[in-house]
Motif scaffolding. Structure first.
Motif, PDB file in Angstrom:
ATOM      1  N   GLY A  34       0.797  -1.253  -0.205  1.00  0.00           N
ATOM      2  CA  GLY A  34      -0.095  -0.075  -0.105  1.00  0.00           C
ATOM      3  C   GLY A  34       0.757   1.417   0.076  1.00  0.00           C
ATOM      4  N   LYS A  35       1.869   1.117  -0.413  1.00  0.00           N
ATOM      5  CA  LYS A  35       3.001   2.449  -0.228  1.00  0.00           C
ATOM      6  C   LYS A  35       3.029   2.894  -1.778  1.00  0.00           C
ATOM      7  CE  LYS A  35       4.619   1.682   3.838  1.00  0.00           C
ATOM      8  NZ  LYS A  35       3.862   2.255   4.978  1.00  0.00           N
ATOM      9  N   THR A  36       3.206   4.021  -1.810  1.00  0.00           N
ATOM     10  CA  THR A  36       3.532   4.693  -3.169  1.00  0.00           C
ATOM     11  C   THR A  36       4.883   5.615  -2.843  1.00  0.00           C
ATOM     12  OG1 THR A  36       1.024   5.379  -3.375  1.00  0.00           O
ATOM     13  CG2 THR A  36       2.594   6.436  -4.791  1.00  0.00           C
ATOM     14  N   LEU A  37       5.853   5.009  -3.905  1.00  0.00           N
ATOM     15  CA  LEU A  37       7.226   5.187  -3.814  1.00  0.00           C
ATOM     16  C   LEU A  37       7.444   6.093  -5.096  1.00  0.00           C
ATOM     17  CD1 LEU A  37       8.887   1.900  -2.136  1.00  0.00           C
ATOM     18  CD2 LEU A  37       8.244   4.012  -1.133  1.00  0.00           C
ATOM     19  N   PRO A  39       9.147  10.356  -6.301  1.00  0.00           N
ATOM     20  CA  PRO A  39       9.100  10.408  -7.575  1.00  0.00           C
ATOM     21  C   PRO A  39      10.195   9.976  -8.343  1.00  0.00           C
ATOM     22  CG  PRO A  39       9.531  12.610  -6.581  1.00  0.00           C
ATOM     23  CD  PRO A  39       9.440  11.730  -5.560  1.00  0.00           C
ATOM     24  N   TYR A  40      10.146   9.665  -9.637  1.00  0.00           N
ATOM     25  CA  TYR A  40      11.205   9.293 -10.324  1.00  0.00           C
ATOM     26  C   TYR A  40      10.756  10.119 -11.618  1.00  0.00           C
ATOM     27  CZ  TYR A  40      11.805   5.244  -7.611  1.00  0.00           C
ATOM     28  OH  TYR A  40      12.148   4.217  -6.607  1.00  0.00           O
ATOM     29  N   ASP A  41      12.191  10.337 -12.392  1.00  0.00           N
ATOM     30  CA  ASP A  41      12.097  11.228 -13.604  1.00  0.00           C
ATOM     31  C   ASP A  41      11.199  10.851 -14.879  1.00  0.00           C
ATOM     32  OD1 ASP A  41      13.540  13.408 -12.237  1.00  0.00           O
ATOM     33  OD2 ASP A  41      15.444  12.680 -12.546  1.00  0.00           O
ATOM     34  N   SER A  42      11.261   9.525 -14.895  1.00  0.00           N
ATOM     35  CA  SER A  42      10.300   8.986 -15.980  1.00  0.00           C
ATOM     36  C   SER A  42       9.890   7.411 -15.516  1.00  0.00           C
ATOM     37  CB  SER A  42      11.701   8.363 -17.159  1.00  0.00           C
ATOM     38  OG  SER A  42      12.547   7.539 -16.637  1.00  0.00           O
ATOM     39  N   LYS A  43       8.914   6.865 -16.267  1.00  0.00           N
ATOM     40  CA  LYS A  43       8.345   5.796 -16.140  1.00  0.00           C
ATOM     41  C   LYS A  43       9.626   4.483 -16.115  1.00  0.00           C
ATOM     42  CE  LYS A  43       4.593   2.522 -17.338  1.00  0.00           C
ATOM     43  NZ  LYS A  43       3.429   2.294 -18.441  1.00  0.00           N
ATOM     44  N   ASP A  44      10.385   4.761 -17.114  1.00  0.00           N
ATOM     45  CA  ASP A  44      11.705   3.579 -17.104  1.00  0.00           C
ATOM     46  C   ASP A  44      12.245   3.605 -15.738  1.00  0.00           C
ATOM     47  OD1 ASP A  44      10.999   2.965 -19.685  1.00  0.00           O
ATOM     48  OD2 ASP A  44      12.406   4.123 -20.576  1.00  0.00           O
ATOM     49  N   LEU A  45      12.407   4.860 -15.108  1.00  0.00           N
ATOM     50  CA  LEU A  45      13.407   4.970 -13.809  1.00  0.00           C
ATOM     51  C   LEU A  45      12.307   4.385 -12.757  1.00  0.00           C
ATOM     52  CD1 LEU A  45      15.218   8.278 -13.860  1.00  0.00           C
ATOM     53  CD2 LEU A  45      16.354   5.973 -14.067  1.00  0.00           C
ATOM     54  N   ALA A  46      11.093   4.439 -12.954  1.00  0.00           N
ATOM     55  CA  ALA A  46      10.212   4.073 -11.721  1.00  0.00           C
ATOM     56  C   ALA A  46      10.151   2.425 -11.924  1.00  0.00           C
ATOM     57  CB  ALA A  46       8.740   4.585 -12.061  1.00  0.00           C
ATOM     58  N   ILE A  47      10.121   1.906 -13.161  1.00  0.00           N
ATOM     59  CA  ILE A  47      10.162   0.517 -13.460  1.00  0.00           C
ATOM     60  C   ILE A  47      11.471  -0.038 -13.020  1.00  0.00           C
ATOM     61  CG2 ILE A  47      10.582  -1.201 -15.096  1.00  0.00           C
ATOM     62  CD1 ILE A  47       8.427   0.549 -16.910  1.00  0.00           C
ATOM     63  N   GLU A  48      12.498   0.644 -12.967  1.00  0.00           N
ATOM     64  CA  GLU A  48      13.688   0.200 -12.474  1.00  0.00           C
ATOM     65  C   GLU A  48      13.542   0.224 -10.810  1.00  0.00           C
ATOM     66  OE1 GLU A  48      18.316   1.932 -12.483  1.00  0.00           O
ATOM     67  OE2 GLU A  48      17.155   2.089 -14.200  1.00  0.00           O
ATOM     68  N   GLY A  49      13.105   1.533 -10.557  1.00  0.00           N
ATOM     69  CA  GLY A  49      12.999   1.388  -8.944  1.00  0.00           C
ATOM     70  C   GLY A  49      12.056   0.298  -8.333  1.00  0.00           C
ATOM     71  N   LEU A  50      10.964  -0.168  -8.880  1.00  0.00           N
ATOM     72  CA  LEU A  50      10.120  -1.245  -8.485  1.00  0.00           C
ATOM     73  C   LEU A  50      11.083  -2.396  -8.834  1.00  0.00           C
ATOM     74  CD1 LEU A  50       7.638  -2.526  -7.737  1.00  0.00           C
ATOM     75  CD2 LEU A  50       6.858  -2.479 -10.192  1.00  0.00           C
ATOM     76  N   ASN A  51      11.914  -2.588  -9.599  1.00  0.00           N
ATOM     77  CA  ASN A  51      12.692  -3.898  -9.552  1.00  0.00           C
ATOM     78  C   ASN A  51      13.693  -3.764  -8.805  1.00  0.00           C
ATOM     79  OD1 ASN A  51      11.324  -4.976 -12.046  1.00  0.00           O
ATOM     80  ND2 ASN A  51      12.545  -3.746 -13.366  1.00  0.00           N
ATOM     81  N   GLN A  52      14.220  -3.058  -8.168  1.00  0.00           N
ATOM     82  CA  GLN A  52      15.133  -2.961  -6.957  1.00  0.00           C
ATOM     83  C   GLN A  52      14.307  -3.287  -5.923  1.00  0.00           C
ATOM     84  OE1 GLN A  52      17.149   0.717  -7.476  1.00  0.00           O
ATOM     85  NE2 GLN A  52      18.347   0.348  -9.186  1.00  0.00           N
TER      86      GLN A  52
END
Length: 65
Positions: A34-37, A39-52
């Motif tokens: 239920g967390k929202t993590l 901001p990232y500068d792009s969707k690709d960076l958000a995807i990478e953040g999720l993978n990490q």
């Protein structure tokens, strides 16, 4: 297709893309906890953040055998 929640379109640029969220501040991702993590500068960076984040979880909460 992006979804808008009630009043979001009127007040703030917010688009929902499945597990990802785009606002004026950047890109975020949702966790199962239920967390929202972000901001990232792009969707690709958000995807990478999720993978990490997903790689980190087992180390943070090891399963006892």
């Amino acid at each position: 297709m992006p979804l808008f929640r009630k009043n979001e379109a009127d007040n703030l640029f917010v688009k929902h893309h499945g597990r990802y969220l785009q606002t004026q501040d950047g890109w975020y991702f949702y966790t199962r906890e239920g967390k929202t993590l972000g901001p990232y500068d792009s969707k690709d960076l958000a995807i990478e953040g999720l993978n990490q984040y997903l790689e980190f979880l087992p180390q943070a909460h090891p399963v006892n055998s």
